[in-house]
Enzyme design. Structure first.
Site, PDB file in Angstrom:
ATOM      1  N   ASN A 153       0.322  10.873   2.067  1.00 28.62           N
ATOM      2  CA  ASN A 153       0.371  11.303   0.611  1.00 28.62           C
ATOM      3  C   ASN A 153       0.385  10.943   0.220  1.00 28.62           C
ATOM      4  O   ASN A 153      -0.417   9.540  -0.197  1.00 28.62           O
ATOM      5  CB  ASN A 153       2.044  11.324   0.989  1.00 28.62           C
ATOM      6  N   GLU A 182       0.240  16.657   5.013  1.00 24.68           N
ATOM      7  CA  GLU A 182      -0.162  17.567   5.766  1.00 24.68           C
ATOM      8  C   GLU A 182      -1.880  18.362   4.935  1.00 24.68           C
ATOM      9  O   GLU A 182      -2.145  19.115   5.612  1.00 24.68           O
ATOM     10  CB  GLU A 182       0.552  18.217   5.934  1.00 24.68           C
ATOM     11  N   CYS A 237       8.332  18.614   5.793  1.00 24.45           N
ATOM     12  CA  CYS A 237       9.076  20.070   4.892  1.00 24.45           C
ATOM     13  C   CYS A 237       8.552  21.503   5.547  1.00 24.45           C
ATOM     14  O   CYS A 237       7.638  21.700   6.202  1.00 24.45           O
ATOM     15  CB  CYS A 237       9.283  19.807   3.953  1.00 24.45           C
TER      16      CYS A 237
END
Length: 136
Positions: free
Chosen positions: A49, A62, A93
């Site tokens: 991230n 991701e 998520c």
């Protein structure tokens, strides 16, 4: 062809996710995340991230992983693993599940907090590229 968990080196994916997490830029949330995936041709791609002061522009691990996938020649994802700073398994998520769905290989598997599951189990009845083709 569906991937079986015997074809996936989950320990190698975990190690790659932990290594990616170590490169995360998370000065605001203090919640570094690393992700790794195995491609159909046997490559391991990874991402971390990358936060932004405006928060909404933060990139999930991701997203970085999919960028790595394309930078390395593209392909489809066979298996996925995501971790936090302590090495605990994280579930993507909803937004990131959709992103992974877009680049999945048939039978793609994810390490989840409850063990290995398929993409179809973690995102049932997903909307994807095939739905767009049906309407053309």
């Amino acid at each position: 062809m569906a991937v079986t968990d015997t074809e996936v080196d989950w320990a190698a994916l975990e190690a790659a996710a932990v290594a990616a997490m170590g490169k995360a830029y998370a000065p605001y949330s203090k919640f570094p995340v690393g992700a790794a995936a195995l491609t159909e041709d046997g490559r391991i791609v990874s991402g971390c991230n990358v936060e932004n002061a405006s928060y909404g522009l933060t990139l999930c691990a991701e997203c970085a992983l999919v960028g790595d996938l394309h930078m390395g020649g593209g392909g489809r994802l066979r298996a996925f693993y995501c971790v936090d700073a302590k090495g605990n398994v994280l579930m993507p998520c909803g937004r990131c599940r959709q992103l992974l769905y877009e680049f999945r290989a048939p039978g793609m598997q994810l390490m989840t907090t409850q063990g290995i599951k398929t993409m179809d189990q973690v995102l049932p009845d997903a909307f994807g590229p095939d739905n767009l083709e049906e309407n053309r």
